[in-house]
Design an enzyme around this catalytic site. Structure first.
Site, PDB file in Angstrom:
ATOM      1  N   PHE A  87     -47.914  83.915 -10.562  1.00 31.35           N
ATOM      2  CA  PHE A  87     -48.820  83.798 -11.701  1.00 31.35           C
ATOM      3  C   PHE A  87     -48.360  84.591 -12.924  1.00 31.35           C
ATOM      4  O   PHE A  87     -47.738  85.648 -12.808  1.00 31.35           O
ATOM      5  CB  PHE A  87     -50.231  84.232 -11.301  1.00 31.35           C
ATOM      6  CG  PHE A  87     -50.929  83.226 -10.436  1.00 31.35           C
ATOM      7  CD1 PHE A  87     -51.606  82.160 -11.002  1.00 31.35           C
ATOM      8  CD2 PHE A  87     -50.891  83.325  -9.058  1.00 31.35           C
ATOM      9  CE1 PHE A  87     -52.240  81.215 -10.216  1.00 31.35           C
ATOM     10  CE2 PHE A  87     -51.519  82.393  -8.246  1.00 31.35           C
ATOM     11  CZ  PHE A  87     -52.190  81.336  -8.828  1.00 31.35           C
ATOM     12  N   LEU A 143     -40.318  85.081  -1.528  1.00 25.74           N
ATOM     13  CA  LEU A 143     -41.290  84.268  -2.258  1.00 25.74           C
ATOM     14  C   LEU A 143     -40.855  84.041  -3.702  1.00 25.74           C
ATOM     15  O   LEU A 143     -40.994  82.935  -4.238  1.00 25.74           O
ATOM     16  CB  LEU A 143     -42.663  84.950  -2.232  1.00 25.74           C
ATOM     17  CG  LEU A 143     -43.444  84.857  -0.926  1.00 25.74           C
ATOM     18  CD1 LEU A 143     -44.661  85.778  -0.970  1.00 25.74           C
ATOM     19  CD2 LEU A 143     -43.879  83.424  -0.659  1.00 25.74           C
ATOM     20  N   CYS A 144     -40.330  85.087  -4.324  1.00 23.75           N
ATOM     21  CA  CYS A 144     -39.907  84.968  -5.722  1.00 23.75           C
ATOM     22  C   CYS A 144     -38.813  83.919  -5.888  1.00 23.75           C
ATOM     23  O   CYS A 144     -38.743  83.233  -6.905  1.00 23.75           O
ATOM     24  CB  CYS A 144     -39.424  86.321  -6.240  1.00 23.75           C
ATOM     25  SG  CYS A 144     -40.769  87.471  -6.626  1.00 23.75           S
ATOM     26  N   HIS A 154     -50.441  69.981 -13.890  1.00 22.43           N
ATOM     27  CA  HIS A 154     -50.497  71.444 -13.825  1.00 22.43           C
ATOM     28  C   HIS A 154     -49.619  71.923 -12.674  1.00 22.43           C
ATOM     29  O   HIS A 154     -49.823  71.521 -11.523  1.00 22.43           O
ATOM     30  CB  HIS A 154     -51.924  71.933 -13.608  1.00 22.43           C
ATOM     31  CG  HIS A 154     -51.995  73.387 -13.265  1.00 22.43           C
ATOM     32  ND1 HIS A 154     -51.894  74.371 -14.220  1.00 22.43           N
ATOM     33  CD2 HIS A 154     -52.109  74.022 -12.070  1.00 22.43           C
ATOM     34  CE1 HIS A 154     -51.960  75.556 -13.626  1.00 22.43           C
ATOM     35  NE2 HIS A 154     -52.091  75.370 -12.325  1.00 22.43           N
ATOM     36  N   ALA A 157     -44.379  73.668  -4.364  1.00 25.16           N
ATOM     37  CA  ALA A 157     -44.750  72.849  -3.210  1.00 25.16           C
ATOM     38  C   ALA A 157     -45.698  71.727  -3.616  1.00 25.16           C
ATOM     39  O   ALA A 157     -45.572  70.585  -3.145  1.00 25.16           O
ATOM     40  CB  ALA A 157     -45.384  73.717  -2.131  1.00 25.16           C
ATOM     41  N   CYS A 181     -57.281  77.010 -11.860  1.00 28.81           N
ATOM     42  CA  CYS A 181     -56.150  76.247 -12.386  1.00 28.81           C
ATOM     43  C   CYS A 181     -56.536  74.895 -12.957  1.00 28.81           C
ATOM     44  O   CYS A 181     -55.771  74.304 -13.713  1.00 28.81           O
ATOM     45  CB  CYS A 181     -55.103  76.051 -11.289  1.00 28.81           C
ATOM     46  SG  CYS A 181     -54.239  77.567 -10.827  1.00 28.81           S
ATOM     47  N   ASN A 228     -47.255  80.108 -13.123  1.00 25.87           N
ATOM     48  CA  ASN A 228     -48.550  79.437 -13.121  1.00 25.87           C
ATOM     49  C   ASN A 228     -49.496  80.307 -13.932  1.00 25.87           C
ATOM     50  O   ASN A 228     -49.952  81.348 -13.469  1.00 25.87           O
ATOM     51  CB  ASN A 228     -49.054  79.268 -11.687  1.00 25.87           C
ATOM     52  CG  ASN A 228     -50.415  78.600 -11.612  1.00 25.87           C
ATOM     53  OD1 ASN A 228     -51.118  78.479 -12.612  1.00 25.87           O
ATOM     54  ND2 ASN A 228     -50.805  78.184 -10.409  1.00 25.87           N
ATOM     55  N   LEU A 239     -55.374  81.425  -0.822  1.00 22.70           N
ATOM     56  CA  LEU A 239     -54.960  80.030  -0.930  1.00 22.70           C
ATOM     57  C   LEU A 239     -54.526  79.558   0.445  1.00 22.70           C
ATOM     58  O   LEU A 239     -53.629  80.140   1.058  1.00 22.70           O
ATOM     59  CB  LEU A 239     -53.812  79.882  -1.926  1.00 22.70           C
ATOM     60  CG  LEU A 239     -54.061  80.427  -3.337  1.00 22.70           C
ATOM     61  CD1 LEU A 239     -52.811  80.268  -4.198  1.00 22.70           C
ATOM     62  CD2 LEU A 239     -55.246  79.725  -3.983  1.00 22.70           C
TER      63      LEU A 239
END
Length: 391
Positions: free
Chosen positions: A216, A60-61, A306, A311, A165, A339, A268
């Protein structure tokens, strides 16, 4: 960054009565995290040896495109509150002790930078809009920020909590309304966020938590908004021409956040980027029609989006057929800060102004009109049609 350099050479005029962004500022906690070291540090701090989860977070990173982030969390905090790294303990009280103090301090620092860049007196601020999804208290963070800055007790305050967000652009929309309906007013918009409110050890029962760990970051942002800038004293950066907000029916579970005894938990939906892609075009067309743009002329605009994640940026770029450079500022903000929720639009705008200076130095022209976009719980779309007032 040097907002002083951005403000030189302003010649475009704002429309009378229209709100403008007059200054920007940002601030961060002291802990800088390099993405390449995040996985080992996170699993060490939470005493987790689940190799499968560790490998998943590593993947993921790499996909987030984030390189660095700032965070409030530190070894000192974990020594003082070791229960934050344990599963299933009620820790909302401890989290709020940390978060309430941290977000106030970052908001004060970002606001002080912004006011310095603005160049006018603190006493000229008439209104305060404060945005955060990282604290909860009564009175709210707006009062603590006003007191910490030394604002007049007569300053009129608005508090936006837990809008996620979309909070930065939502705050701009509210500040725009205040500025345009109160001639002569000057609105300080401050946003401040920390991920400690949702920090948890990795768990196979909560695989979606790893997305937040990988994506985040923490920080604060600030802007001064007002109409009819004072010539020779104030140097407007953007005119906030038209603002709209919409929510998508039956999507309230797609960004689902709950404040529990163990802090905030977020889910999410996997289809979130697709939902945004499916709806962004109609939303943008409504704003663009105000300035007379037709035939999907998206590449004639600048885009301050933002960066909820790569993705989402990729889907917007695809749906609107944007040139790759149109989202450079959003991608750079994501790479450098992650983010950072409501704050991130401030960082995007700063990078956009830096890029505009480079374009003009090379003899090019940067677009006058553009879009400020953010997406949050609801699913809520926030958009502002803006004009770049810098030459």
């Amino acid at each position: 960054m040097g907002d002083e350099g951005i403000m030189r050479g302003v010649t475009k005029q704002a429309n009378p009565g229209k709100a403008t962004i007059l200054a920007l500022g940002k601030a961060f906690p002291h802990q800088l995290v390099m993405q390449e070291y995040l996985v080992d540090g996170y699993f060490r701090d939470t005493n987790c040896d689940d190799l499968e989860l560790k490998q998943k977070l590593s993947r993921l990173c790499k996909t987030t495109t984030v390189k660095t982030r700032y965070v409030v969390m530190s070894e000192e905090i974990l020594r003082k509150y070791p229960e934050l790294a344990l599963e299933g303990l009620p820790t909302v009280k401890q989290r709020l002790e940390i978060c309430n103090k941290a977000v106030t301090q970052m908001a004060i620092e970002a606001s002080q930078v912004c006011i310095k860049n603005w160049g006018r007196s603190l006493s000229d601020i008439t209104h305060l809009v404060y945005v955060s999804s990282s604290e909860a208290r009564l009175p709210g963070g707006d009062l603590y920020l006003a007191r910490g800055l030394g604002l007049s007790p007569a300053t009129q305050r608005v508090l936006l909590y837990f809008v996620g967000c979309s909070g930065g652009v939502a705050g701009l929309r509210v500040a725009k309304d205040i500025a345009e309906n109160n001639p002569g007013s000057r609105v300080l918009l401050a946003t401040s966020e920390t991920t400690i409110i949702g920090f948890k050890p990795p768990s196979a029962d909560r695989p979606y938590d790893l997305v937040g760990v990988a994506l985040f970051g923490d920080g604060a942002g600030a802007m001064i908004i007002g109409s009819d800038p004072i010539e020779g004293t104030e140097k407007p950066l953007f005119e906030l021409n038209t603002a709209i907000q919409e929510f998508l029916p039956d999507t309230e579970k797609k960004i689902d956040g709950r404040l529990t005894e163990e802090g905030i938990s977020f889910k999410l939906a996997r289809e979130l980027p697709q939902i945004i892609e499916d709806n962004v075009e109609d939303f943008c067309d409504k704003l663009m029609s105000v300035a007379g743009f037709q035939n999907k002329e998206y590449n004639k605009l600048f885009w301050a989006v933002h960066p909820g994640g790569p993705a989402i940026l990729n889907r917007i770029e695809k749906r609107l057929n944007l040139l790759p450079e149109k989202l450079n500022a959003s991608r750079k903000a994501l790479m450098d800060y992650g983010n950072a929720s409501s704050n991130t639009i401030v960082y995007v705008l700063e990078y956009m102004l830096e890029e505009a200076i480079k374009i003009r130095k090379d003899g090019g022209d940067d677009p006058e009109w553009g879009m400020l976009l953010a997406f949050g719980p609801g699913i809520t779309f926030e958009g502002i049609l803006a004009r770049n007032l810098c030459n």
